[in-house]
Enzyme design. Structure first.
Site, short mmCIF file in Angstrom:
data_model
loop_
_atom_site.label_atom_id
_atom_site.label_comp_id
_atom_site.label_asym_id
_atom_site.label_seq_id
_atom_site.Cartn_x
_atom_site.Cartn_y
_atom_site.Cartn_z
N CYS A 77 -2.84 1.92 8.41
CA CYS A 77 -1.78 0.95 8.16
C CYS A 77 -2.34 -0.49 7.94
O CYS A 77 -2.94 -1.03 9.02
CB CYS A 77 -0.80 0.75 9.36
SG CYS A 77 0.40 -0.05 9.15
N CYS B 294 4.88 -7.25 7.98
CA CYS B 294 5.87 -6.55 8.86
C CYS B 294 5.99 -7.78 10.11
O CYS B 294 5.04 -8.44 10.55
CB CYS B 294 5.28 -5.45 9.90
SG CYS B 294 6.64 -4.97 10.98
N CYS C 125 2.77 8.40 1.82
CA CYS C 125 3.03 7.39 3.00
C CYS C 125 3.29 6.03 2.45
O CYS C 125 2.35 5.53 1.63
CB CYS C 125 1.81 7.38 3.89
SG CYS C 125 2.00 6.08 5.35
N CYS D 127 -1.54 -3.53 15.42
CA CYS D 127 -1.46 -3.16 14.42
C CYS D 127 -1.58 -4.08 13.19
O CYS D 127 -1.33 -5.22 13.49
CB CYS D 127 0.07 -2.57 14.01
SG CYS D 127 0.53 -2.31 12.12
N GLU E 119 0.85 -1.36 -0.21
CA GLU E 119 -0.07 -0.08 -0.11
C GLU E 119 0.89 1.31 0.06
O GLU E 119 1.98 1.31 0.66
CB GLU E 119 -0.78 0.21 1.40
CG GLU E 119 -1.65 -1.27 1.36
CD GLU E 119 -2.63 -1.18 2.89
OE1 GLU E 119 -3.07 -1.88 3.13
OE2 GLU E 119 -1.92 -0.20 3.87
N CYS F 73 3.51 -5.88 16.60
CA CYS F 73 2.92 -4.92 17.37
C CYS F 73 1.32 -5.32 17.51
O CYS F 73 0.59 -5.68 16.65
CB CYS F 73 2.89 -3.50 16.96
SG CYS F 73 4.55 -3.00 16.89
N1 SAH Z 1 6.89 0.15 11.26
C1 SAH Z 1 6.92 1.65 11.42
C2 SAH Z 1 6.18 2.17 10.51
C3 SAH Z 1 4.66 1.86 10.08
S1 SAH Z 1 3.69 1.88 11.19
C4 SAH Z 1 6.73 2.09 12.79
O1 SAH Z 1 6.03 1.27 13.65
O2 SAH Z 1 6.87 2.97 13.37
C5 SAH Z 1 3.16 3.79 11.32
C6 SAH Z 1 2.55 4.19 12.55
O3 SAH Z 1 1.05 3.79 12.44
C7 SAH Z 1 3.26 3.81 13.57
O4 SAH Z 1 3.44 4.90 14.55
C8 SAH Z 1 2.17 2.77 14.31
O5 SAH Z 1 2.27 2.87 15.61
C9 SAH Z 1 0.91 3.50 13.86
N2 SAH Z 1 -0.17 2.46 13.70
C10 SAH Z 1 -0.44 1.08 13.63
N3 SAH Z 1 -1.57 0.51 13.72
C11 SAH Z 1 -2.28 1.65 13.81
C12 SAH Z 1 -3.54 1.84 14.31
N4 SAH Z 1 -4.56 0.83 14.35
N5 SAH Z 1 -4.37 2.84 14.60
C13 SAH Z 1 -3.51 4.03 14.74
N6 SAH Z 1 -2.16 3.92 14.49
C14 SAH Z 1 -1.68 2.79 14.17
FE1 SF4 Z 2 5.09 -3.23 12.26
FE2 SF4 Z 2 2.75 -2.18 12.65
FE3 SF4 Z 2 4.66 -2.41 14.54
FE4 SF4 Z 2 4.95 -0.68 12.47
S1 SF4 Z 2 3.32 -0.60 14.03
S2 SF4 Z 2 6.54 -2.18 13.51
S3 SF4 Z 2 4.09 -1.52 10.86
S4 SF4 Z 2 3.82 -4.27 13.43
#
Ligand code: SAH
Ligand code: SF4
Length: 425
Positions: free
Chosen positions: A387, A169, A162, A176, A109, A173
């Site tokens: 994301c 990934c 973006c 996410c 994406e 997390c």
């Molecule tokens: N992996 C990297 C970049 C991609 S994620 C990172 O974690 O920084 C980009 C941002 O989206 C991160 O700050 C993450 O905490 C946030 N994010 C992921 N899932 C989310 C969700 N469901 N709601 C809000 N923010 C989210």
């Molecule tokens: Fe990976 Fe999502 Fe964690 Fe970013 S927030 S490191 S994309 S699992």
């Protein structure tokens, strides 16, 4: 075949070196010949960067100032990568989201996120940020109305791309959707660069954030090289302040990134104690908060630059004023700005989004203690712009079945009452 977008300008010049020809070489010493050939190759590489990245030419034969020999050589040896559009969705707020098909039928994406001129004016007028953040400007611009003039329109102060760095990934997390999908593979340099290249054909992108799918620092080699190519002043010519790499906190790779390339850094902090952070971000077990912040303190920031700390707000988990107080303490001595991101709900996570009032109080607490804190609106919520969400519904994500029932928030809530200022900048 080599992909054009996988090469830095100097790598391209090296590649072109054997094609260099010098007139009347008999008059020259070997050294002089070598020097002339190198200069010629460098000049040609520069011409090619202009054609491909600035004029968006894809046909070697149209590059009229190149010799016929060179054009023939390019035809058989170098390919300009294009991404195939799988799905495109545009949101009421101007956000445009793409799902691309890669050569191996994997999908990734990228999103274009516009920031309105009015938003910028509000911030630049130096008024109280909370008042600006809760003013009615964004609802009047977006609520229920389609944005006029498309992305070429003059109302945008910033058009942020973006982009993704991996297919899926590995960092897992808990909140996410991409993390739930797991890692499929790293993106190659050309696949990263080409996302921006494709988006630039559609709109005059001004900023890049590595906040799409994937952990950019888990794919450091390709990400650092892609940044180098994006920064090239003869190519897409982004400024170092306008490229932001966001990471969940891979400490050794943060240090390495700082050595290899000069770009802005964002840290997904998301919690203020190790216990809390390890619960939602397994990476914290390996590199706890103190180590992460030490790497931030030592990151080579240029003058007047700050590290962005992203803080996903999860209801009843990390949204209290005690959390805010700990955050203030953690930020001491770090040039920072905090980006509060109310959780974007999806069925794959156990968390909920806090109320707007909770978010505002949290932000107010930080602002009162002289931190810069903005609230990021969930842009494009009506088009699955968070994301990993588009891919989970249309794409080839593992775990797709589990998320088929995921539905976007209704369009009316696209704006919410908390709006974003300084979005991702
Ligand atoms: N992996 C990297 C970049 C991609 S994620 C990172 O974690 O920084 C980009 C941002 O989206 C991160 O700050 C993450 O905490 C946030 N994010 C992921 N899932 C989310 C969700 N469901 N709601 C809000 N923010 C989210
Ligand atoms: Fe990976 Fe999502 Fe964690 Fe970013 S927030 S490191 S994309 S699992």
């Amino acid at each position: 075949m080599i992909y054009f977008q996988s090469l830095t300008q100097s790598e391209l010049a090296e590649l072109l070196l054997p094609l260099s020809r010098v007139r009347r070489p008999g008059d020259l010493t070997d050294e002089m010949i070598d020097d002339k050939c190198r200069r010629q190759a460098r000049y040609r590489a520069k011409q090619l960067f202009h054609w491909v990245y600035q004029k968006h030419e894809t046909d070697w034969d149209q590059m009229s100032d190149l010799s016929k020999d060179l054009r023939e050589w390019l035809k058989t040896n170098v390919e300009i990568c294009r991404l195939k559009e799988h799905t495109k969705q545009d949101s009421l707020d101007g956000t445009l989201k793409f799902l691309w098909n890669l050569g191996d039928s994997k999908t990734i994406e990228s999103v274009i996120i516009p920031a309105a001129l009015q938003e910028k004016d509000e911030v630049d007028s130096n008024q109280d940020e909370t008042d600006a953040a809760t003013s009615s400007i964004t609802p009047s611009l977006y609520a229920g109305k389609r944005v006029e003039g498309g992305l070429q329109g003059a109302q945008w102060s910033r058009l942020t791309a973006c982009i993704s760095s991996q297919v899926g990934c590995a960092m897992a997390c808990k909140f996410c959707l991409t993390g739930i999908q797991g890692l499929d593979r790293h993106l190659q340099t050309h696949e990263i660069v080409t996302q921006v290249h494709e988006l630039r054909r559609i709109a005059p992108i001004t900023n890049i954030v590595f906040m799409g799918m994937g952990e950019p620092l888990h794919n450091l080699d390709n990400v650092a090289k892609a940044c180098q190519i994006l920064l090239d002043q003869d190519g897409m010519s982004f400024s170092k302040r306008k490229i932001t790499v966001s990471t969940s906190g891979l400490v050794p790779a943060i240090v390495e990134l700082g050595k290899r390339v000069d770009v802005s850094l964002a840290i997904s902090l998301n919690a203020t104690t190790d216990e809390q952070r390890s619960h939602i971000m397994p990476v914290n077990k390996k590199w706890p908060i103190a180590e992460l912040l030490k790497a931030c303190r030592e990151y080579p920031l240029g003058a007047h630059r700050r590290i962005t700390f992203e803080y996903v707000m999860l209801k009843d988990f990390n949204d209290t004023l005690e959390d805010a107080a700990r955050l203030v303490r953690l930020m001491r001595g770090i040039p920072s700005k905090i980006n509060l991101i109310p959780f974007n709900e999806h069925s794959g996570a156990e968390f909920k989004r806090p109320t707007d009032d909770t978010v505002r109080k949290f932000q107010r607490y930080l602002l009162d203690r002289e931190l810069t804190a903005t609230v990021r609106i969930s842009r494009g919520r009506d088009i699955l712009a968070a994301c990993g969400q588009l891919r989970s519904v249309f794409g080839t994500a593992r775990g797709t079945e589990r998320h088929r029932d995921w539905a976007p928030a209704p369009a009316a809530s696209t704006t919410g009452s908390v709006t974003s200022l300084n979005l991702l900048n």
